[in-house]
Design an enzyme around this catalytic site. Structure first.
Site, PDB file in Angstrom:
ATOM      1  N   GLY A 239       0.815  -1.213   0.000  1.00  0.00           N
ATOM      2  CA  GLY A 239       0.000   0.000   0.000  1.00  0.00           C
ATOM      3  C   GLY A 239       0.847   1.260   0.000  1.00  0.00           C
ATOM      4  O   GLY A 239       2.076   1.209  -0.103  1.00  0.00           O
TER       5      GLY A 239
ATOM      6  N   ASP B  60       1.050  -9.089   1.673  1.00  0.00           N
ATOM      7  CA  ASP B  60      -0.140  -8.352   1.221  1.00  0.00           C
ATOM      8  C   ASP B  60      -1.063  -9.333   0.517  1.00  0.00           C
ATOM      9  O   ASP B  60      -0.649 -10.435   0.150  1.00  0.00           O
ATOM     10  CB  ASP B  60       0.275  -7.214   0.260  1.00  0.00           C
ATOM     11  CG  ASP B  60      -0.745  -6.088   0.201  1.00  0.00           C
ATOM     12  OD1 ASP B  60      -1.878  -6.327  -0.277  1.00  0.00           O
ATOM     13  OD2 ASP B  60      -0.431  -4.969   0.624  1.00  0.00           O
TER      14      ASP B  60
ATOM     15  N   ARG C  80      -2.398  -8.319  -2.309  1.00  0.00           N
ATOM     16  CA  ARG C  80      -2.113  -8.010  -3.716  1.00  0.00           C
ATOM     17  C   ARG C  80      -0.822  -8.655  -4.169  1.00  0.00           C
ATOM     18  O   ARG C  80      -0.009  -9.098  -3.373  1.00  0.00           O
ATOM     19  CB  ARG C  80      -1.850  -6.512  -3.878  1.00  0.00           C
ATOM     20  CG  ARG C  80      -2.904  -5.600  -3.505  1.00  0.00           C
ATOM     21  CD  ARG C  80      -2.510  -4.234  -4.069  1.00  0.00           C
ATOM     22  NE  ARG C  80      -2.882  -3.163  -3.159  1.00  0.00           N
ATOM     23  CZ  ARG C  80      -2.623  -1.889  -3.392  1.00  0.00           C
ATOM     24  NH1 ARG C  80      -1.983  -1.527  -4.469  1.00  0.00           N
ATOM     25  NH2 ARG C  80      -3.014  -0.967  -2.537  1.00  0.00           N
TER      26      ARG C  80
ATOM     27  N   TYR D  61     -14.758   4.360   9.163  1.00  0.00           N
ATOM     28  CA  TYR D  61     -13.290   4.289   9.262  1.00  0.00           C
ATOM     29  C   TYR D  61     -12.831   4.891  10.603  1.00  0.00           C
ATOM     30  O   TYR D  61     -12.046   4.277  11.336  1.00  0.00           O
ATOM     31  CB  TYR D  61     -12.704   5.064   8.082  1.00  0.00           C
ATOM     32  CG  TYR D  61     -11.202   5.211   8.065  1.00  0.00           C
ATOM     33  CD1 TYR D  61     -10.366   4.112   7.889  1.00  0.00           C
ATOM     34  CD2 TYR D  61     -10.605   6.480   8.180  1.00  0.00           C
ATOM     35  CE1 TYR D  61      -8.988   4.264   7.836  1.00  0.00           C
ATOM     36  CE2 TYR D  61      -9.227   6.635   8.121  1.00  0.00           C
ATOM     37  CZ  TYR D  61      -8.427   5.521   7.954  1.00  0.00           C
ATOM     38  OH  TYR D  61      -7.052   5.676   7.894  1.00  0.00           O
TER      39      TYR D  61
HETATM   40  P1  NAD Z   1      -3.439   1.355   1.394  1.00  0.00           P
HETATM   41  O1  NAD Z   1      -4.875   1.145   1.113  1.00  0.00           O
HETATM   42  O2  NAD Z   1      -2.610   2.103   0.412  1.00  0.00           O
HETATM   43  O3  NAD Z   1      -2.725  -0.020   1.687  1.00  0.00           O
HETATM   44  C1  NAD Z   1      -3.321  -1.040   2.440  1.00  0.00           C
HETATM   45  C2  NAD Z   1      -2.774  -2.357   1.941  1.00  0.00           C
HETATM   46  O4  NAD Z   1      -3.384  -3.387   2.704  1.00  0.00           O
HETATM   47  C3  NAD Z   1      -3.097  -2.636   0.473  1.00  0.00           C
HETATM   48  O5  NAD Z   1      -1.926  -2.955  -0.248  1.00  0.00           O
HETATM   49  C4  NAD Z   1      -4.063  -3.805   0.518  1.00  0.00           C
HETATM   50  O6  NAD Z   1      -3.909  -4.718  -0.560  1.00  0.00           O
HETATM   51  C5  NAD Z   1      -3.669  -4.463   1.836  1.00  0.00           C
HETATM   52  N1  NAD Z   1      -4.751  -5.274   2.390  1.00  0.00           N
HETATM   53  C6  NAD Z   1      -6.067  -4.975   2.441  1.00  0.00           C
HETATM   54  N2  NAD Z   1      -6.753  -5.994   2.988  1.00  0.00           N
HETATM   55  C7  NAD Z   1      -5.847  -6.947   3.297  1.00  0.00           C
HETATM   56  C8  NAD Z   1      -5.946  -8.236   3.872  1.00  0.00           C
HETATM   57  N3  NAD Z   1      -7.127  -8.745   4.229  1.00  0.00           N
HETATM   58  N4  NAD Z   1      -4.811  -8.942   4.061  1.00  0.00           N
HETATM   59  C9  NAD Z   1      -3.610  -8.441   3.692  1.00  0.00           C
HETATM   60  N5  NAD Z   1      -3.457  -7.235   3.127  1.00  0.00           N
HETATM   61  C10 NAD Z   1      -4.572  -6.496   2.923  1.00  0.00           C
HETATM   62  O7  NAD Z   1      -3.365   2.081   2.826  1.00  0.00           O
HETATM   63  P2  NAD Z   1      -2.205   3.011   3.399  1.00  0.00           P
HETATM   64  O8  NAD Z   1      -2.511   4.399   3.012  1.00  0.00           O
HETATM   65  O9  NAD Z   1      -0.885   2.439   3.113  1.00  0.00           O
HETATM   66  O10 NAD Z   1      -2.547   2.900   4.957  1.00  0.00           O
HETATM   67  C11 NAD Z   1      -1.909   1.988   5.806  1.00  0.00           C
HETATM   68  C12 NAD Z   1      -2.447   2.206   7.204  1.00  0.00           C
HETATM   69  O11 NAD Z   1      -2.221   3.563   7.617  1.00  0.00           O
HETATM   70  C13 NAD Z   1      -3.964   1.982   7.339  1.00  0.00           C
HETATM   71  O12 NAD Z   1      -4.250   1.463   8.611  1.00  0.00           O
HETATM   72  C14 NAD Z   1      -4.516   3.385   7.253  1.00  0.00           C
HETATM   73  O13 NAD Z   1      -5.746   3.490   7.901  1.00  0.00           O
HETATM   74  C15 NAD Z   1      -3.450   4.169   7.975  1.00  0.00           C
HETATM   75  N6  NAD Z   1      -3.468   5.584   7.627  1.00  0.00           N
HETATM   76  C16 NAD Z   1      -3.130   5.981   6.364  1.00  0.00           C
HETATM   77  C17 NAD Z   1      -3.148   7.339   6.057  1.00  0.00           C
HETATM   78  C18 NAD Z   1      -2.775   7.830   4.685  1.00  0.00           C
HETATM   79  O14 NAD Z   1      -2.939   9.033   4.408  1.00  0.00           O
HETATM   80  N7  NAD Z   1      -2.264   6.969   3.803  1.00  0.00           N
HETATM   81  C19 NAD Z   1      -3.513   8.276   7.035  1.00  0.00           C
HETATM   82  C20 NAD Z   1      -3.894   7.816   8.285  1.00  0.00           C
HETATM   83  C21 NAD Z   1      -3.842   6.475   8.595  1.00  0.00           C
HETATM   84  C1  AKB Z   2      -8.018   8.901   4.614  1.00  0.00           C
HETATM   85  O1  AKB Z   2      -8.222   9.985   4.030  1.00  0.00           O
HETATM   86  O2  AKB Z   2      -8.880   8.028   4.794  1.00  0.00           O
HETATM   87  C2  AKB Z   2      -6.641   8.669   5.175  1.00  0.00           C
HETATM   88  C3  AKB Z   2      -6.578   9.120   6.598  1.00  0.00           C
HETATM   89  C4  AKB Z   2      -6.359  10.545   6.909  1.00  0.00           C
HETATM   90  O3  AKB Z   2      -6.736   8.331   7.483  1.00  0.00           O
HETATM   91  N1  AKB Z   2      -5.689   9.337   4.345  1.00  0.00           N
END
Ligand code: NAD
Ligand code: AKB
Length: 312
Positions: free
Chosen positions: A13, A36, A38, A144
């Site tokens: 991700g 993952d 994917r 969420y």
């Molecule tokens: P993303 O959606 O880009 O990546 C998530 C990954 O998890 C994907 O590659 C997906 O294939 C994998 N996945 C989903 N279901 C799965 C399963 N059942 N088994 C194994 N893998 C699985 O998300 P991200 O942006 O990299 O976020 C990672 C974490 O950080 C999450 O908990 C998200 O809530 C948190 N977060 C992200 C942000 C942001 O801006 N990116 C902000 C706040 C919090």
């Molecule tokens: C979202 O927009 O869902 C994420 C987050 C701030 O948790 N980027």
């Protein structure tokens, strides 16, 4: 080189790709197992072990952790805010059960440390919007945000009740160029760079004055690793720390991009994500993270914009 053996779940991700590469630099390629649902991400190929894993399958996860002698788990798999609103029960199920699977195996196998990210989404419209404090009204209105808040309580519970060393950050919206964002409300701040470079124009799904807390990915990766490397005695928060880098609106980021691409134009067509953004903070107070384990952000809007446009 450190001795730990790390499992990253959700390694393909937006965060996982960069975090896995950073951890491999620190701990050695062979000691960081990426996993993952994917297919392996292009940038991870050839850099270390990769395992196909559905984190919802607790038995498979348990076997993997034992087989690879895992000592630290980073759980990044989740359904993000915008995608979550399309199928709330699925988002709840995946976000909660993945965490419970990891926490429970960590307890049983005495895993040294667990990392699981929370989000600014735990806050809701009744929280103070400006410099939102660590401890305040927390009434999330998206599924969420509800799952992140419940997750924070589970993390603290497993730490207090069973001594699991679980650590967490409330990330702001993260901006990166190496891997694409995965269905969040803050994704506009990544899309805008790609559209600016390719088409010199962008239609924002958030309105011009929607301020949100944001952070450039290098800062987020460093924060994560610094939190995980900190001495346990310095970690006073076992739910999740507020974490802050910058705050801006679509209008402000567009103006910053225009300094590099003068012909760039932005228009606004807010959609269902506007309501999500309206319930989130404009900016966050992360003084506890700064005091406890020395957090300092490096990137502001100007520095991040220059770096994004150079690298996309
Ligand atoms: P993303 O959606 O880009 O990546 C998530 C990954 O998890 C994907 O590659 C997906 O294939 C994998 N996945 C989903 N279901 C799965 C399963 N059942 N088994 C194994 N893998 C699985 O998300 P991200 O942006 O990299 O976020 C990672 C974490 O950080 C999450 O908990 C998200 O809530 C948190 N977060 C992200 C942000 C942001 O801006 N990116 C902000 C706040 C919090
Ligand atoms: C979202 O927009 O869902 C994420 C987050 C701030 O948790 N980027």
């Amino acid at each position: 080189m450190k001795k730990d053996k790390i499992l990253v779940i959700g390694a393909c991700g937006q965060i996982g790709v960069e975090l896995t590469l950073a951890l491999r630099k620190m701990y050695g390629d062979a000691n960081v197992v990426a996993s993952d649902l994917r297919e392996e991400h292009e940038l991870l190929k050839g850099t270390g072990p990769y395992v196909s894993l559905d984190v919802m399958n607790k038995e498979m996860l348990h076997v993997l952790i034992i087989r690879h002698n895992i000592t630290q788990v980073y759980l990044l798999a989740a359904i993000l805010s915008a995608t979550g609103e399309k199928n709330p029960l699925l988002a709840w199920h995946i976000n909660m059960q993945s965490l419970l699977n990891v926490l429970d195996i960590a307890k049983e196998e005495n895993i040294d440390k667990v990392y699981w990210p929370s989000s600014i989404a735990v806050f809701g419209p009744n929280s103070p919007m400006q410099d939102t404090p660590q401890h305040t009204i927390i009434e999330p209105t998206t599924i969420y945000g509800i799952s992140k808040f419940a997750g924070e309580r589970w993390c603290e519970y497993y730490n207090h009740r069973y001594g699991v060393d679980v650590r967490s950050l409330r990330y702001p919206g993260l901006i990166s160029y190496k891997s694409a964002p995965g269905g969040g409300t803050t994704d506009y701040a990544v899309e805008i760079f790609h559209e600016a470079k390719e088409h010199k124009k962008y239609t924002s799904f958030l309105s011009e004055n929607t301020y949100l807390p944001m952070m450039y990915m290098p800062d987020a990766i460093r924060a994560t690793i610094e939190l995980m490397e900190a001495d346990a005695s310095k970690i006073s928060v076992r739910s999740a720390y507020n974490l802050s880098g910058m705050s801006f609106s679509p209008k402000e980021i567009a103006a910053e991009i225009k300094k590099h691409i003068p012909e760039f134009t932005i228009s606004y067509e807010p959609d269902y994500r506007q309501q999500i953004a309206d319930g989130w903070p404009n900016s966050m107070d992360d003084s506890l993270a700064r005091a406890d384990w020395g957090w300092k952000h490096e990137y502001d809007l100007e520095k991040m914009t220059a770096d994004m446009l150079k690298n996309i």
